[in-house]
Design an enzyme around this catalytic site. Structure first.
Site, PDB file in Angstrom:
ATOM      1  N   ASP A  43       0.807  -1.172   0.049  1.00 19.86           N
ATOM      2  CA  ASP A  43      -0.260  -0.157  -0.082  1.00 19.86           C
ATOM      3  C   ASP A  43       0.904   1.141  -0.174  1.00 19.86           C
ATOM      4  OD1 ASP A  43      -3.246   0.176   0.962  1.00 19.86           O
ATOM      5  OD2 ASP A  43      -2.198   2.183   1.022  1.00 19.86           O
TER       6      ASP A  43
ATOM      7  N   ASP B 236       3.314   1.874  -4.776  1.00 22.95           N
ATOM      8  CA  ASP B 236       2.336   2.728  -5.320  1.00 22.95           C
ATOM      9  C   ASP B 236       1.680   1.871  -6.536  1.00 22.95           C
ATOM     10  OD1 ASP B 236       0.857   4.101  -7.047  1.00 22.95           O
ATOM     11  OD2 ASP B 236       2.207   6.052  -6.519  1.00 22.95           O
ATOM     12  N   VAL B 237       0.561   1.756  -6.661  1.00 23.22           N
ATOM     13  CA  VAL B 237       0.339   0.514  -7.790  1.00 23.22           C
ATOM     14  C   VAL B 237       0.549   1.005  -9.257  1.00 23.22           C
ATOM     15  CG1 VAL B 237      -1.262  -0.989  -6.300  1.00 23.22           C
ATOM     16  CG2 VAL B 237      -2.096   1.081  -7.515  1.00 23.22           C
TER      17      VAL B 237
ATOM     18  N   ASN C  87      -5.457  -5.052  -6.199  1.00 18.18           N
ATOM     19  CA  ASN C  87      -6.496  -4.421  -5.626  1.00 18.18           C
ATOM     20  C   ASN C  87      -5.903  -2.984  -5.251  1.00 18.18           C
ATOM     21  OD1 ASN C  87      -9.123  -4.377  -3.764  1.00 18.18           O
ATOM     22  ND2 ASN C  87      -7.488  -3.800  -2.598  1.00 18.18           N
TER      23      ASN C  87
ATOM     24  N   TYR D 251     -13.727   5.960 -14.209  1.00 17.56           N
ATOM     25  CA  TYR D 251     -13.851   4.702 -13.237  1.00 17.56           C
ATOM     26  C   TYR D 251     -14.646   3.440 -13.740  1.00 17.56           C
ATOM     27  CZ  TYR D 251     -14.939   2.178  -8.970  1.00 17.56           C
ATOM     28  OH  TYR D 251     -15.224   1.182  -7.928  1.00 17.56           O
TER      29      TYR D 251
ATOM     30  N   LYS E 105     -12.885   0.194 -14.918  1.00 20.38           N
ATOM     31  CA  LYS E 105     -13.374  -1.405 -14.149  1.00 20.38           C
ATOM     32  C   LYS E 105     -13.874  -2.310 -15.235  1.00 20.38           C
ATOM     33  CE  LYS E 105     -12.553  -0.319  -9.706  1.00 20.38           C
ATOM     34  NZ  LYS E 105     -11.697  -1.406  -9.345  1.00 20.38           N
TER      35      LYS E 105
HETATM   36  N1  LIG Z   1     -16.129  -0.199  -1.452  1.00 12.73           N
HETATM   37  C1  LIG Z   1     -17.214  -0.512  -2.473  1.00 12.73           C
HETATM   38  O1  LIG Z   1     -18.435  -0.191  -2.385  1.00 12.73           O
HETATM   39  C2  LIG Z   1     -16.677  -1.008  -3.637  1.00 12.73           C
HETATM   40  C3  LIG Z   1     -17.527  -1.327  -4.785  1.00 12.73           C
HETATM   41  C4  LIG Z   1     -17.024  -1.810  -5.729  1.00 12.73           C
HETATM   42  C5  LIG Z   1     -15.627  -1.744  -6.351  1.00 12.73           C
HETATM   43  N2  LIG Z   1     -14.839  -1.495  -5.269  1.00 12.73           N
HETATM   44  C6  LIG Z   1     -13.173  -1.539  -5.338  1.00 12.73           C
HETATM   45  O2  LIG Z   1     -12.620  -2.370  -4.446  1.00 12.73           O
HETATM   46  C7  LIG Z   1     -11.151  -1.575  -4.465  1.00 12.73           C
HETATM   47  C8  LIG Z   1     -10.956  -1.489  -2.875  1.00 12.73           C
HETATM   48  O3  LIG Z   1     -11.724  -0.595  -2.500  1.00 12.73           O
HETATM   49  P1  LIG Z   1     -12.083  -0.510  -0.916  1.00 12.73           P
HETATM   50  O4  LIG Z   1     -13.561  -0.087  -0.818  1.00 12.73           O
HETATM   51  O5  LIG Z   1     -11.658  -1.439  -0.148  1.00 12.73           O
HETATM   52  O6  LIG Z   1     -11.319   0.962  -0.764  1.00 12.73           O
HETATM   53  P2  LIG Z   1     -10.532   1.598   0.357  1.00 12.73           P
HETATM   54  O7  LIG Z   1     -10.382   3.024   0.256  1.00 12.73           O
HETATM   55  O8  LIG Z   1     -10.925   1.067   1.854  1.00 12.73           O
HETATM   56  O9  LIG Z   1      -8.970   0.870   0.394  1.00 12.73           O
HETATM   57  C9  LIG Z   1      -8.187   1.382  -0.594  1.00 12.73           C
HETATM   58  C10 LIG Z   1      -6.764   1.190  -0.583  1.00 12.73           C
HETATM   59  O10 LIG Z   1      -5.951   1.294  -1.537  1.00 12.73           O
HETATM   60  C11 LIG Z   1      -4.845   2.302  -1.068  1.00 12.73           C
HETATM   61  N3  LIG Z   1      -4.057   3.056  -2.101  1.00 12.73           N
HETATM   62  C12 LIG Z   1      -4.620   4.367  -2.510  1.00 12.73           C
HETATM   63  N4  LIG Z   1      -3.826   4.657  -3.608  1.00 12.73           N
HETATM   64  C13 LIG Z   1      -2.985   3.666  -3.793  1.00 12.73           C
HETATM   65  C14 LIG Z   1      -1.913   3.549  -4.757  1.00 12.73           C
HETATM   66  N5  LIG Z   1      -1.523   4.328  -5.832  1.00 12.73           N
HETATM   67  N6  LIG Z   1      -1.103   2.509  -4.556  1.00 12.73           N
HETATM   68  C15 LIG Z   1      -1.356   1.466  -3.550  1.00 12.73           C
HETATM   69  N7  LIG Z   1      -2.446   1.467  -2.619  1.00 12.73           N
HETATM   70  C16 LIG Z   1      -3.309   2.702  -2.912  1.00 12.73           C
HETATM   71  C17 LIG Z   1      -5.351   3.170  -0.054  1.00 12.73           C
HETATM   72  O11 LIG Z   1      -4.305   3.461   1.006  1.00 12.73           O
HETATM   73  C18 LIG Z   1      -6.168   1.911   0.703  1.00 12.73           C
HETATM   74  O12 LIG Z   1      -5.613   1.492   1.987  1.00 12.73           O
HETATM   75  C19 LIG Z   1     -11.190  -0.531  -5.262  1.00 12.73           C
HETATM   76  O13 LIG Z   1     -10.754  -0.904  -6.392  1.00 12.73           O
HETATM   77  C20 LIG Z   1     -12.772  -0.258  -5.749  1.00 12.73           C
HETATM   78  O14 LIG Z   1     -12.968   0.196  -6.830  1.00 12.73           O
HETATM   79  C21 LIG Z   1     -15.218  -1.046  -3.954  1.00 12.73           C
END
Ligand SMILES: NC(=O)c1ccc[n+]([C@@H]2O[C@H](COP(=O)([O-])OP(=O)(O)OC[C@H]3O[C@@H](n4cnc5c(N)ncnc54)[C@H](O)[C@@H]3O)[C@@H](O)[C@H]2O)c1
Length: 250
Positions: free
Chosen positions: A38, A61-62, A88, A154, A158
């Protein structure tokens, strides 16, 4: 909890929070040694510490090819192998705007952090996953198939991730399985900015009548990564409480 991942190793990105953190916990609970990657080093280290000896945090950083190369070196040094990669990361990182008002830089930022990141993940780790007949699981979203005004990059990213999962599943078969999880509304920090009314509307749109949890997505990731899913590749698995099949969701 089963022991499906005893003797296995995993790298989970975006693992300091939400779905990534839950996946790291789940895989470790089932026996895997896990690297949590992360950009949030403080939170990532805290989650890793809370998991215990089987987990460690890695700064990644992804969007950075250099960080992915460093991660490959770290995985080789630490584990000497890789069995599971959960590609992710963050959700929407740019403000919602109609496409005709979207700065090119916002488009690029979202595509980089979502779609390009998974390409970099695959480019870096598919050869290593092939050595262990491993599994790559990519996080997509129900918004791959359903528009939300203002979120063109977005949704496009996706959708692209689902195409990428299918493409990689063919390209790296039979040694690497590649699948996508497709979350619907999952209660995580991604919903911090959404008020009670917005959350209630989302619950009304969701046949299950509630938000999902990161743990419920993690369970699907673990299933797709496990040996019991050995005949599943190129699949996109919805974890959305029925959101994507409901007429009230669009
Ligand atoms: N939560 C939802 O409702 C939902 C719905 C559909 C899809 N998603 C997808 O699930 C995935 C995770 O979402 P979440 O809800 O767990 O989000 P979250 O915000 O809880 O976690 C995201 C994590 O990514 C990290 N991050 C941010 N930029 C980064 C980078 N450049 N490199 C590495 N890490 C980085 C952040 O520090 C955080 O720890 C996302 O891709 C999101 O699109 C989530």
């Amino acid at each position: 909890m089963s022991d499906r991942f005893v003797g296995r190793t995993a790298l989970v990105t975006g693992a300091a929070s939400g779905i990534g953190a839950a996946t790291a916990r789940r895989l470790a609970a089932e026996g895997a040694r896990v690297l949590l990657a992360d950009i949030d080093d403080e939170r990532g280290a805290a989650v890793a510490a809370s998991i215990g000896d089987r987990a460690a945090h890695l700064h990644l950083d992804v969007t950075s090819a250099r960080d992915w190369s460093a991660a490959a070196a770290e995985v080789r040094d630490r584990f000497g192998r890789l069995d599971v990669l959960h590609a992710n990361g963050p959700g929407r990182v740019v403000p919602a705007r109609p496409a005709h008002e979207m700065p090119e830089s916002d488009w690029d930022a979202q595509i980089d952090v979502s779609l390009k990141a998974a390409f970099l993940a695959a480019r870096t780790f598919c050869p290593l996953l092939a050595e262990t007949e491993g599994a790559l699981v990519i996080t997509s979203s129900v918004h791959a198939a359903t528009g939300i005004p203002g979120c063109a990059p977005y949704a496009a990213a996706k959708g692209g991730l689902q195409s990428l999962a299918r493409q990689l599943a063919v390209e790296y078969a039979p040694r690497v399985r590649v699948n996508a999880v497709v979350p619907g509304p999952i209660m995580s920090s991604a919903w911090d900015g959404i008020d009670a009314e917005g959350r209630a509307a989302t619950i009304r749109e969701t046949p299950a009548g509630r938000f999902g949890t990161p743990e419920e997505v993690a369970a699907a990731v673990a299933f797709l990564a496990a040996q019991e899913a050995a005949f599943i590749t190129g699949a996109c698995l919805n974890v959305d409480g029925g959101w994507s099949v409901s007429t009230t969701s669009s």
